[in-house]
Motif scaffolding. Sequence first.
Motif, PDB file in Angstrom:
ATOM      1  N   ARG A   1      -5.809   9.543   2.427  1.00 28.86           N
ATOM      2  CA  ARG A   1      -6.407   9.085   3.685  1.00 28.86           C
ATOM      3  C   ARG A   1      -5.457   8.223   4.499  1.00 28.86           C
ATOM      4  O   ARG A   1      -5.357   8.365   5.722  1.00 28.86           O
ATOM      5  CB  ARG A   1      -7.698   8.306   3.399  1.00 28.86           C
ATOM      6  CG  ARG A   1      -8.342   7.710   4.654  1.00 28.86           C
ATOM      7  CD  ARG A   1      -9.670   7.057   4.352  1.00 28.86           C
ATOM      8  NE  ARG A   1     -10.613   8.051   3.855  1.00 28.86           N
ATOM      9  CZ  ARG A   1     -11.838   7.756   3.437  1.00 28.86           C
ATOM     10  NH1 ARG A   1     -12.256   6.501   3.437  1.00 28.86           N
ATOM     11  NH2 ARG A   1     -12.636   8.698   3.006  1.00 28.86           N
ATOM     12  N   MET A   2      -4.766   7.310   3.841  1.00 26.06           N
ATOM     13  CA  MET A   2      -3.892   6.391   4.553  1.00 26.06           C
ATOM     14  C   MET A   2      -2.857   7.158   5.379  1.00 26.06           C
ATOM     15  O   MET A   2      -2.610   6.833   6.550  1.00 26.06           O
ATOM     16  CB  MET A   2      -3.203   5.461   3.556  1.00 26.06           C
ATOM     17  CG  MET A   2      -2.252   4.458   4.173  1.00 26.06           C
ATOM     18  SD  MET A   2      -1.762   3.178   2.991  1.00 26.06           S
ATOM     19  CE  MET A   2      -0.945   4.186   1.735  1.00 26.06           C
TER      20      MET A   2
ATOM     21  N   SER B   1       0.825  -1.212   0.000  1.00 26.38           N
ATOM     22  CA  SER B   1       0.000   0.000   0.000  1.00 26.38           C
ATOM     23  C   SER B   1       0.855   1.256   0.000  1.00 26.38           C
ATOM     24  O   SER B   1       0.540   2.247  -0.674  1.00 26.38           O
ATOM     25  CB  SER B   1      -0.960   0.008   1.194  1.00 26.38           C
ATOM     26  OG  SER B   1      -0.263   0.099   2.427  1.00 26.38           O
ATOM     27  N   ILE B   2       1.948   1.241   0.746  1.00 21.99           N
ATOM     28  CA  ILE B   2       2.849   2.398   0.778  1.00 21.99           C
ATOM     29  C   ILE B   2       3.524   2.582  -0.575  1.00 21.99           C
ATOM     30  O   ILE B   2       3.622   3.701  -1.094  1.00 21.99           O
ATOM     31  CB  ILE B   2       3.889   2.233   1.900  1.00 21.99           C
ATOM     32  CG1 ILE B   2       3.201   2.268   3.275  1.00 21.99           C
ATOM     33  CG2 ILE B   2       4.952   3.330   1.815  1.00 21.99           C
ATOM     34  CD1 ILE B   2       4.114   1.921   4.430  1.00 21.99           C
ATOM     35  N   ALA B   3       3.977   1.469  -1.160  1.00 20.37           N
ATOM     36  CA  ALA B   3       4.651   1.552  -2.461  1.00 20.37           C
ATOM     37  C   ALA B   3       3.705   2.075  -3.536  1.00 20.37           C
ATOM     38  O   ALA B   3       4.104   2.886  -4.398  1.00 20.37           O
ATOM     39  CB  ALA B   3       5.189   0.177  -2.858  1.00 20.37           C
TER      40      ALA B   3
ATOM     41  N   SER C   1       4.208   5.517  -5.680  1.00 19.77           N
ATOM     42  CA  SER C   1       4.268   5.424  -7.134  1.00 19.77           C
ATOM     43  C   SER C   1       3.297   6.402  -7.798  1.00 19.77           C
ATOM     44  O   SER C   1       3.665   7.114  -8.743  1.00 19.77           O
ATOM     45  CB  SER C   1       3.948   3.983  -7.572  1.00 19.77           C
ATOM     46  OG  SER C   1       3.936   3.874  -8.976  1.00 19.77           O
ATOM     47  N   ARG C   2       2.070   6.454  -7.287  1.00 18.02           N
ATOM     48  CA  ARG C   2       1.080   7.372  -7.848  1.00 18.02           C
ATOM     49  C   ARG C   2       1.487   8.832  -7.633  1.00 18.02           C
ATOM     50  O   ARG C   2       1.353   9.673  -8.526  1.00 18.02           O
ATOM     51  CB  ARG C   2      -0.297   7.123  -7.222  1.00 18.02           C
ATOM     52  CG  ARG C   2      -0.952   5.819  -7.629  1.00 18.02           C
ATOM     53  CD  ARG C   2      -2.414   5.812  -7.222  1.00 18.02           C
ATOM     54  NE  ARG C   2      -2.587   5.973  -5.784  1.00 18.02           N
ATOM     55  CZ  ARG C   2      -2.651   4.973  -4.918  1.00 18.02           C
ATOM     56  NH1 ARG C   2      -2.542   3.714  -5.343  1.00 18.02           N
ATOM     57  NH2 ARG C   2      -2.829   5.198  -3.623  1.00 18.02           N
ATOM     58  N   ALA C   3       1.992   9.116  -6.435  1.00 16.08           N
ATOM     59  CA  ALA C   3       2.363  10.494  -6.104  1.00 16.08           C
ATOM     60  C   ALA C   3       3.548  10.960  -6.937  1.00 16.08           C
ATOM     61  O   ALA C   3       3.584  12.112  -7.401  1.00 16.08           O
ATOM     62  CB  ALA C   3       2.671  10.602  -4.613  1.00 16.08           C
TER      63      ALA C   3
END
Length: 286
Positions: free
Chosen positions: A143-144, A10-12, A16-18
Motif C-alpha cells: 500500500r505504501m 518505513s521504507i527500510a 527488508s521484508r521484500a
Amino acid sequence: MKPTYLTEKSIAEFISRALAEDIGDGDHSSLASIPADAQNQARLLVKGEGILAGVELATYIFRTVDPDLQVEVLLQDGASVAFGDIALTVKGRAQSILTAERLVLNCMQRMSGIATYTHYLSRLIEGTNATLLDTRKTTPNFRMMEKWAVVIGGGRNHRFGLYDMVMLKDNHVDYAGGIKEAIEATRRYLKDKGKELQIEVETRTLEEVREAIETGGIQRVLLDNMSPDMMREAVRMVGGRYETEASGGITEETIAEVARTGVDYISVGALTHSTKSMDLSLKAYK
C-alpha cells in the motif's frame, strides 16, 4: 515533498521484508554463476510510455542490497517517459546488481503504471474544483508504495488505513441502524477515546444526504453510486457546509461529468487495483 508515511524506517522495513521474501538463504543463481569480485553495470530501460515512478525507491533498494553500488539517476520520479528512455544506471558488484534487479523492477513497474493512470485521470478533470483521490483498494503489504505512486502521478491520498480517519460506509450505517445513529455513536466513541479524527459518512440517497447534514458533526459526505444529476443536487443541499466526495463506478468515460457536478473529491479504486504495469527492464552493458 514526500507523504508523511514515507519515513526512512518505513521504507527500510518494506525493503527488508521484500528482500527476505525474494532472497531467502541466498541468490544461488548469481552466487553460483558470477565470480564474487566481478564488477559490471546495467541500465534501467523504459519499454513503454507514461509517468515514471519508483526511482527513489530503486536507489534505496540497490544501496540496501549493497552500499557500494553506484546509482546514477537520469530521470526523476514524475518524469514523462517514452520507449527507449534510460531511467538510471547502476555500477558495482555484478552479483549485487542481479540480486536487486527483480525487486527494483517489480516496484517500479507497478508504481509507474499507477502514476501513469493517475496522471491520465487527473488531466481529465482539469479545470474543475475536483481533486482525484485513491482508496484502500491496494495490494497487501504494498500500500505504501502504491499510494506514493498516486502522489507522484498528481493525485492525492485518501486515508492511509482504518486508523487515521473514520469512514462510515454503507455497512456501518446499516449495522448501526441509520445515518444519525452511526454518526452519533462515532462522536461518542471519539470523545470517550480522546481521539480527534475526521468523520466521513457514505450516503446512497438524497434522503441520507439530508440526514447527514441535519445530524452534523462530520467533515465530509460521500456520494456513493449516484447519477450526476443526484450528485449535483446533493452538492447543492450540502451547500459548502461539508466537503463532498463522489465514489462508486467512476470510469475514465464518466469522471469529467462527475467533476462538473461540483464535488470536492473523486475517489477511484481503479488507480491501484486495476492498473497495468509499465514495461521496464534492467540490462547489462559494457
